[in-house]
Motif scaffolding. Sequence first.
Motif, PDB file in Angstrom:
ATOM      1  N   PHE A  21      -6.439  -0.536 -12.606  1.00  0.00           N
ATOM      2  CA  PHE A  21      -5.137  -1.082 -12.222  1.00  0.00           C
ATOM      3  C   PHE A  21      -4.751  -2.177 -13.194  1.00  0.00           C
ATOM      4  O   PHE A  21      -5.587  -2.710 -13.914  1.00  0.00           O
ATOM      5  CB  PHE A  21      -5.184  -1.644 -10.789  1.00  0.00           C
ATOM      6  CG  PHE A  21      -6.306  -2.626 -10.587  1.00  0.00           C
ATOM      7  CD1 PHE A  21      -6.142  -3.965 -10.909  1.00  0.00           C
ATOM      8  CD2 PHE A  21      -7.531  -2.207 -10.102  1.00  0.00           C
ATOM      9  CE1 PHE A  21      -7.175  -4.871 -10.746  1.00  0.00           C
ATOM     10  CE2 PHE A  21      -8.570  -3.108  -9.935  1.00  0.00           C
ATOM     11  CZ  PHE A  21      -8.394  -4.437 -10.252  1.00  0.00           C
ATOM     12  N   ASP A  25      -0.514  -7.085 -12.030  1.00  0.00           N
ATOM     13  CA  ASP A  25       0.391  -6.498 -11.040  1.00  0.00           C
ATOM     14  C   ASP A  25      -0.262  -6.560  -9.660  1.00  0.00           C
ATOM     15  O   ASP A  25      -1.127  -5.758  -9.333  1.00  0.00           O
ATOM     16  CB  ASP A  25       0.695  -5.054 -11.437  1.00  0.00           C
ATOM     17  CG  ASP A  25       1.663  -4.347 -10.507  1.00  0.00           C
ATOM     18  OD1 ASP A  25       1.934  -4.866  -9.405  1.00  0.00           O
ATOM     19  OD2 ASP A  25       2.128  -3.255 -10.884  1.00  0.00           O
ATOM     20  N   SER A  26       0.154  -7.513  -8.845  1.00  0.00           N
ATOM     21  CA  SER A  26      -0.462  -7.692  -7.527  1.00  0.00           C
ATOM     22  C   SER A  26      -0.277  -6.463  -6.640  1.00  0.00           C
ATOM     23  O   SER A  26      -1.146  -6.155  -5.824  1.00  0.00           O
ATOM     24  CB  SER A  26       0.080  -8.943  -6.833  1.00  0.00           C
ATOM     25  OG  SER A  26       1.478  -8.848  -6.668  1.00  0.00           O
ATOM     26  N   ASN A  27       0.833  -5.746  -6.819  1.00  0.00           N
ATOM     27  CA  ASN A  27       1.033  -4.518  -6.041  1.00  0.00           C
ATOM     28  C   ASN A  27       0.030  -3.441  -6.437  1.00  0.00           C
ATOM     29  O   ASN A  27      -0.476  -2.707  -5.584  1.00  0.00           O
ATOM     30  CB  ASN A  27       2.465  -3.997  -6.200  1.00  0.00           C
ATOM     31  CG  ASN A  27       3.465  -4.882  -5.503  1.00  0.00           C
ATOM     32  OD1 ASN A  27       3.192  -5.470  -4.465  1.00  0.00           O
ATOM     33  ND2 ASN A  27       4.650  -4.996  -6.087  1.00  0.00           N
ATOM     34  N   ALA A  28      -0.262  -3.344  -7.730  1.00  0.00           N
ATOM     35  CA  ALA A  28      -1.242  -2.364  -8.207  1.00  0.00           C
ATOM     36  C   ALA A  28      -2.640  -2.720  -7.703  1.00  0.00           C
ATOM     37  O   ALA A  28      -3.414  -1.834  -7.318  1.00  0.00           O
ATOM     38  CB  ALA A  28      -1.223  -2.294  -9.728  1.00  0.00           C
ATOM     39  N   ALA A  30      -3.332  -4.426  -4.949  1.00  0.00           N
ATOM     40  CA  ALA A  30      -3.324  -4.132  -3.506  1.00  0.00           C
ATOM     41  C   ALA A  30      -3.430  -2.637  -3.253  1.00  0.00           C
ATOM     42  O   ALA A  30      -4.163  -2.199  -2.346  1.00  0.00           O
ATOM     43  CB  ALA A  30      -2.063  -4.694  -2.861  1.00  0.00           C
ATOM     44  N   ALA A  31      -2.732  -1.836  -4.044  1.00  0.00           N
ATOM     45  CA  ALA A  31      -2.766  -0.378  -3.858  1.00  0.00           C
ATOM     46  C   ALA A  31      -4.170   0.169  -4.136  1.00  0.00           C
ATOM     47  O   ALA A  31      -4.661   1.031  -3.394  1.00  0.00           O
ATOM     48  CB  ALA A  31      -1.745   0.294  -4.770  1.00  0.00           C
ATOM     49  N   ASP A  34      -6.392  -0.877  -1.235  1.00  0.00           N
ATOM     50  CA  ASP A  34      -6.059  -0.070  -0.064  1.00  0.00           C
ATOM     51  C   ASP A  34      -6.615   1.343  -0.199  1.00  0.00           C
ATOM     52  O   ASP A  34      -7.196   1.884   0.739  1.00  0.00           O
ATOM     53  CB  ASP A  34      -4.540  -0.030   0.133  1.00  0.00           C
ATOM     54  CG  ASP A  34      -4.150   0.713   1.390  1.00  0.00           C
ATOM     55  OD1 ASP A  34      -4.660   0.350   2.471  1.00  0.00           O
ATOM     56  OD2 ASP A  34      -3.356   1.672   1.288  1.00  0.00           O
TER      57      ASP A  34
END
Length: 85
Positions: A21, A25-28, A30-31, A34
Amino acid sequence: ADSSSLPEIVAGPEGNAALLFDPDDSNAIAAALDQGLSEPALRSDLRQRGLAQAARFTWERNARILVENLTAALDGRPLTTTTEP
Protein backbone atom coordinates in the motif's frame (compact mmCIF):
# COMPACT_ATOMS: atom_id res chain seq x y z
CA ALA A 1 4.21 -0.31 2.35
CA ASP A 2 4.80 -0.05 -1.36
CA SER A 3 8.07 1.83 -0.94
CA SER A 4 11.82 1.43 -0.51
CA SER A 5 12.95 -2.20 -0.91
CA LEU A 6 9.84 -3.80 0.59
CA PRO A 7 8.22 -4.73 -2.75
CA GLU A 8 11.34 -6.70 -3.73
CA ILE A 9 11.55 -8.40 -0.36
CA VAL A 10 7.93 -9.59 -0.29
CA ALA A 11 7.84 -10.63 -3.97
CA GLY A 12 8.28 -14.37 -4.09
CA PRO A 13 7.88 -17.13 -6.66
CA GLU A 14 4.31 -17.78 -5.47
CA GLY A 15 3.34 -14.10 -5.49
CA ASN A 16 3.53 -11.32 -2.92
CA ALA A 17 3.89 -12.34 0.71
CA ALA A 18 2.30 -9.13 1.96
CA LEU A 19 -0.29 -6.56 1.06
CA LEU A 20 1.40 -3.51 -0.42
CA PHE A 21 0.00 0.00 0.00
CA ASP A 22 1.00 3.62 -0.39
CA PRO A 23 2.44 4.62 3.01
CA ASP A 24 1.32 8.22 2.45
CA ASP A 25 -2.32 7.25 1.83
CA SER A 26 -4.23 6.64 5.06
CA ASN A 27 -7.17 5.21 3.10
CA ALA A 28 -4.88 2.66 1.42
CA ILE A 29 -3.40 1.71 4.81
CA ALA A 30 -6.88 1.30 6.29
CA ALA A 31 -8.04 -0.75 3.30
CA ALA A 32 -5.04 -3.11 3.56
CA LEU A 33 -5.58 -3.54 7.30
CA ASP A 34 -9.29 -4.16 6.79
CA GLN A 35 -8.61 -6.68 4.04
CA GLY A 36 -6.05 -8.53 6.14
CA LEU A 37 -8.28 -8.61 9.19
CA SER A 38 -11.52 -9.52 7.42
CA GLU A 39 -10.28 -12.24 5.04
CA PRO A 40 -9.02 -15.33 6.90
CA ALA A 41 -8.13 -17.18 3.67
CA LEU A 42 -6.02 -14.25 2.47
CA ARG A 43 -4.35 -13.99 5.88
CA SER A 44 -3.51 -17.71 5.79
CA ASP A 45 -2.19 -17.47 2.23
CA LEU A 46 -0.03 -14.45 3.06
CA ARG A 47 1.30 -16.25 6.15
CA GLN A 48 2.35 -19.27 4.09
CA ARG A 49 3.91 -17.09 1.40
CA GLY A 50 5.69 -15.05 4.07
CA LEU A 51 7.21 -18.11 5.71
CA ALA A 52 8.34 -19.45 2.32
CA GLN A 53 9.82 -16.07 1.38
CA ALA A 54 11.59 -15.66 4.74
CA ALA A 55 13.18 -19.11 4.33
CA ARG A 56 14.96 -17.79 1.23
CA PHE A 57 16.92 -15.26 3.33
CA THR A 58 19.39 -17.26 5.41
CA TRP A 59 22.78 -16.42 6.88
CA GLU A 60 24.28 -19.28 4.87
CA ARG A 61 22.87 -17.99 1.58
CA ASN A 62 23.97 -14.42 2.28
CA ALA A 63 27.45 -15.61 3.25
CA ARG A 64 27.69 -17.70 0.05
CA ILE A 65 26.66 -14.72 -2.11
CA LEU A 66 29.15 -12.47 -0.29
CA VAL A 67 32.02 -14.91 -0.85
CA GLU A 68 30.99 -15.37 -4.51
CA ASN A 69 30.92 -11.60 -5.03
CA LEU A 70 34.22 -10.98 -3.25
CA THR A 71 35.86 -13.73 -5.32
CA ALA A 72 34.30 -12.39 -8.53
CA ALA A 73 35.48 -8.86 -7.71
CA LEU A 74 39.03 -10.08 -7.10
CA ASP A 75 38.93 -12.06 -10.37
CA GLY A 76 37.43 -9.16 -12.34
CA ARG A 77 34.21 -11.09 -13.06
CA PRO A 78 30.65 -9.71 -12.89
CA LEU A 79 28.99 -9.77 -9.48
CA THR A 80 26.11 -12.07 -8.57
CA THR A 81 22.80 -10.22 -8.50
CA THR A 82 20.47 -13.22 -8.29
CA THR A 83 17.69 -13.39 -5.74
CA GLU A 84 17.26 -17.13 -6.20
CA PRO A 85 18.18 -19.48 -3.35
